[in-house]
Design an enzyme around this catalytic site. Structure first.
Site, PDB file in Angstrom:
ATOM      1  N   ASP A 130      62.625  17.567  17.152  1.00  0.00           N
ATOM      2  CA  ASP A 130      61.576  18.520  16.805  1.00  0.00           C
ATOM      3  C   ASP A 130      61.034  18.109  15.429  1.00  0.00           C
ATOM      4  OD1 ASP A 130      60.023  20.657  15.944  1.00  0.00           O
ATOM      5  OD2 ASP A 130      61.247  22.127  17.020  1.00  0.00           O
ATOM      6  N   PHE A 178      66.274  25.789  13.889  1.00  0.00           N
ATOM      7  CA  PHE A 178      65.339  26.909  14.015  1.00  0.00           C
ATOM      8  C   PHE A 178      65.692  27.712  15.273  1.00  0.00           C
ATOM      9  CE2 PHE A 178      61.280  28.971  14.814  1.00  0.00           C
ATOM     10  CZ  PHE A 178      60.828  29.256  13.545  1.00  0.00           C
ATOM     11  N   ARG A 211      62.269  29.780  -0.236  1.00  0.00           N
ATOM     12  CA  ARG A 211      61.807  28.485   0.272  1.00  0.00           C
ATOM     13  C   ARG A 211      60.442  28.142  -0.328  1.00  0.00           C
ATOM     14  NH1 ARG A 211      60.812  27.329   6.599  1.00  0.00           N
ATOM     15  NH2 ARG A 211      59.223  28.904   6.225  1.00  0.00           N
ATOM     16  N   TYR A 266      50.492  24.064  13.116  1.00  0.00           N
ATOM     17  CA  TYR A 266      49.992  24.979  12.068  1.00  0.00           C
ATOM     18  C   TYR A 266      50.716  24.837  10.734  1.00  0.00           C
ATOM     19  CZ  TYR A 266      53.756  27.805  14.213  1.00  0.00           C
ATOM     20  OH  TYR A 266      54.945  28.236  14.745  1.00  0.00           O
ATOM     21  N   LYS A 267      51.681  23.935  10.636  1.00  0.00           N
ATOM     22  CA  LYS A 267      52.395  23.761   9.362  1.00  0.00           C
ATOM     23  C   LYS A 267      51.682  22.656   8.563  1.00  0.00           C
ATOM     24  CE  LYS A 267      56.496  25.776  11.333  1.00  0.00           C
ATOM     25  NZ  LYS A 267      57.644  25.556  12.217  1.00  0.00           N
TER      26      LYS A 267
HETATM   27  C1  PLP Z   1      57.851  26.416  13.196  1.00  0.00           C
HETATM   28  C2  PLP Z   1      58.862  25.951  14.168  1.00  0.00           C
HETATM   29  C3  PLP Z   1      58.761  26.279  15.515  1.00  0.00           C
HETATM   30  C4  PLP Z   1      57.649  27.156  15.979  1.00  0.00           C
HETATM   31  O1  PLP Z   1      57.631  27.328  17.352  1.00  0.00           O
HETATM   32  P1  PLP Z   1      56.415  28.125  18.032  1.00  0.00           P
HETATM   33  O2  PLP Z   1      56.646  27.929  19.459  1.00  0.00           O
HETATM   34  O3  PLP Z   1      55.152  27.544  17.482  1.00  0.00           O
HETATM   35  O4  PLP Z   1      56.511  29.544  17.590  1.00  0.00           O
HETATM   36  C5  PLP Z   1      59.709  25.771  16.383  1.00  0.00           C
HETATM   37  N1  PLP Z   1      60.711  24.992  15.940  1.00  0.00           N
HETATM   38  C6  PLP Z   1      60.833  24.666  14.642  1.00  0.00           C
HETATM   39  C7  PLP Z   1      61.947  23.795  14.190  1.00  0.00           C
HETATM   40  C8  PLP Z   1      59.924  25.152  13.715  1.00  0.00           C
HETATM   41  O5  PLP Z   1      60.059  24.850  12.426  1.00  0.00           O
END
Ligand code: PLP
Length: 429
Positions: free
Chosen positions: A200, A131, A388, A225-226
């Protein structure tokens, strides 16, 4: 090839031991929501809970609520609940800030350990399609230390772990492809090579079983939030293995991570353990919503827990992939998520079979117009455009997978995606 019919899917739903958990959510009628990997659905409990925090705890009790309503310990209280979902012990994990900010804290702390123990190690190894925010944060940590960030394809990572590598930083489940890394074995390989492993869990917590202690990971962060259904921009979480938690203070040495925040002394003294990973004042309204979301996942404990969620998640993703291959054959889309369930998170991604084809975004828009919500992730020179579809076993039904594929089949067959309105890009995709 699957011979499953819609009635077979209805029968699977009727026999599903997790089916009662769907009633925990406010799902718009007639919507097939396959984007819980981006923003989880609103739990029914959340609105009343947040209203109570606003009207009673804030409105009536005001500042006393920091003590009387336990606001000050929300990061730990919710952290202990999330710990149960990721194989950590109570007291080892706190909720704070965003995933990005937490990643900065743990990479900085991990880097300081390596700088002290093995200063010749000066590289962070990660995955090319990690990401972007993770890579951006790692870039700035490397920049400050004069280290290198090396991005590899997943198959090449193990072989690269050598005497100059400081940290292995991976997202457990890849946000684009849904490919899941083997956390225990990669962590063991990192350790055998003398590096630390930072994970992560953004697409793992609440979606797949995770055992941070069992894998002997060093640090972890994750998203609220996921799959934890905490609401838009919900606070994130951070975990450090107890062997590291107290070794340094993390770089954002705010007062909430101080040993005695209300002593108001000038010098920084970090709190014991993971509490030092807090920074500023906790966002109480957001934490109240997050707790409701985490509780929806813990409610699965009465129905077989994470193992049952994983079993249903595999069945759903397997069904969806098989139905796409059977019912949309020859329509120009291929499944790009791993077909081996042990290497797949709780999502299935499709890509245009022809890498030059540019219709993935419009196909997703046409599906959304039909009430099937997935999302689109743009590719680049080395990765394809992605359609997705996330499967949240708490609220997604087998018949939803069937109906989603039927809509997809109709969109592809009639080339509905060619309509101009499906080809306008919005700011958030
Ligand atoms: C959703 C996601 C994020 C989100 O980071 P924020 O700081 O909440 O914007 C970070 N890393 C990964 C791998 C994600 O899937």
């Amino acid at each position: 090839m699957t011979r499953m019919t819609r009635d077979d899917c209805l029968a699977l739903d009727a026999a599903d031991p997790l089916a009662p958990l769907r009633a925990q959510f406010e799902l718009p009628p007639d919507l097939i929501y396959l984007d819980g990997n981006s923003l989880g659905v609103l739990p029914r409990a959340t609105a009343a809970r947040v209203q109570d925090v606003v009207q009673r705890e804030w409105g009536r009790d005001l500042i006393q609520s920091w003590n009387s309503a336990g606001w000050i310990t929300l990061p730990q209280r919710i952290g202990d609940k999330i710990a149960r979902l990721v194989g950590a012990q109570a007291g080892e994990l706190v909720v704070a800030d965003s995933t990005s900010a937490n990643l900065f804290k743990v990479l900085s702390a991990a880097a300081r350990i390596v700088c002290e123990d093995a200063p010749e190690r000066r590289a962070i190894v990660s995955e090319r399609s990690n990401f972007p925010t993770d890579l951006y944060i790692a870039e700035s940590v490397c920049e400050a230390l004069g280290w290198d960030l090396e991005l590899l394809e997943p198959e090449a990572i193990g072989a690269r772990l050598g005497p100059d590598v400081a940290l292995l930083m991976l997202t457990h489940v890849n946000y684009r492809t849904g490919r899941m890394h083997d956390m225990p074995s990669l962590t063991a390989e990192a350790h055998a090579a003398g590096a630390l492993a930072v994970w992560d869990l953004a697409h793992s917590a609440g979606a797949v079983p995770v055992d941070l202690r069992g894998a002997d990971a060093d640090f972890a962060v994750g998203c609220g939030y996921k799959y934890l259904n905490g609401g838009p921009g919900a606070p994130a979480f951070v975990w450090a293995h107890p062997r590291h938690a107290e070794r340094f203070w993390q770089p954002l040495s705010g007062w909430m991570g101080h040993a005695a925040p209300f002593a108001f002394t000038p010098g920084y003294r970090p709190a014991a353990g993971i509490a030092r990973y807090l920074c500023g004042t906790p966002p109480v309204l957001s934490l109240a919503a997050l707790e409701c979301g985490v509780d929806t996942v813990l409610a699965a404990d009465a129905h077989g827990g994470m193992a049952a969620l994983r079993e249903k998640s595999i069945a759903l993703t397997e069904l969806f992939a098989a139905l796409v291959e059977a019912r949309c054959a020859g329509m120009g889309l291929v499944v790009v998520s791993p077909r081996d369930a042990s290497e797949r998170g709780s999502q299935v991604c499709l890509a245009p079979a022809d890498r030059e084809a540019k219709h993935a975004y419009a196909v997703v828009q046409a599906l959304i117009a039909r009430g099937v919500v997935g999302d689109f992730r743009a590719g680049d020179s080395s990765t394809p455009d992605i359609l997705r579809f996330g499967f949240t076993p708490l609220y997604t039904r087998f018949v939803d997978a069937w109906d989603a594929v039927e809509h997809l089949r109709q969109v592809m067959q009639a080339e509905e995606w060619r309509e101009a309105r499906f080809n306008q890009r919005s700011a958030v995709t």
